[in-house]
Design a protein around this motif. Structure first.
Motif: not given
Length: 221
Positions: A75-80, A106-111, A115-120
């Motif tokens: 998730g970090i790599a792809r959002s980056e 945009r990346w978060a709502v598409e993934n 995104a939940q794993l990264l931000f929650w």
């Protein structure tokens, strides 16, 4: 004619097969998270979908938390990568900050699963390893550098590089992401009620740190 695989060293082929299995397992884990919730992943289900016995999966991941750690790193790599692609053609300063913010939301709502794993904190007891979390820290350092450039260019006041400003920036973005995923998980970035507020939220944020007598309006796309 020899195939590309026949000319590869045996060890390289084994490593390639191993990585392919790891990638497939992570793809499966994301699929499970999307259907059963982020905390719904199990070693047994990954193994079943891979067509292998569960003990064999431990050759690739030492534990379920190791799977989540690899997912966090993905998730970090792809959002980056999404953010880097968005800001690369732009000049430094506020334009790049705005573009990176939009790209991340945009990346978060598409993934949403990643995104939940990264931000929650949806998986009880899981925290990323220091090595994996270091990439997240580097993302924050990159954001700090962008804010410093905006200050040097006169777009923002010196306060914009304070820890408080950077925390507020993350609050703005994570708030947009969290509200969108919690209330309209099926909506896209363009149509979401909360992602539709991204530019307004950024306007409010930058208004707090705009130089006296100045505006960042001319830095908007």
């Amino acid at each position: 004619m020899a195939s590309p695989h026949s000319t590869s060293p045996p060890n390289a082929r084994r490593l390639a097969r191993r990585q392919a299995t790891i990638d497939e397992a992570l793809d499966i884990a994301v699929s499970i998270m999307e259907s059963a919730g982020v905390a719904g992943v199990s070693m047994s289900e990954i193994a079943r979908r891979l067509g292998m016995r569960q003990p064999s999966l431990y050759k690739y991941f030492s534990s379920l938390h190791a799977v989540y750690d690899a997912l966090f790193a993905r998730g970090i790599a792809r959002s980056e990568a999404a953010v880097r692609a968005a800001v690369e053609p732009l000049p430094p300063g506020v334009p790049r900050i705005r573009a990176s913010a939009r790209a991340l939301v945009r990346w978060a709502v598409e993934n949403p699963a990643l995104a939940q794993l990264l931000f929650w904190r949806p998986v009880p007891g899981f925290t990323p390893t220091p090595e994996t979390f270091a990439a997240s820290a580097r993302q924050m350092e990159a954001a700090r550098a962008e804010f410093a450039a905006a200050v040097r260019l006169g777009h923002l006041t010196a306060e914009a590089v304070s820890p408080e400003a950077l925390r507020l920036y993350t609050v703005v973005l994570s708030g947009l992401i969290s509200q969108q995923l919690a209330n309209e998980p099926a909506a896209g970035y363009e149509t979401g009620l909360f992602t539709g507020l991204t530019e307004t939220a950024l306007d409010l944020f930058f208004a707090r740190y705009t130089t006296i007598g100045g505006t960042d309006a001319d830095t908007r796309p």
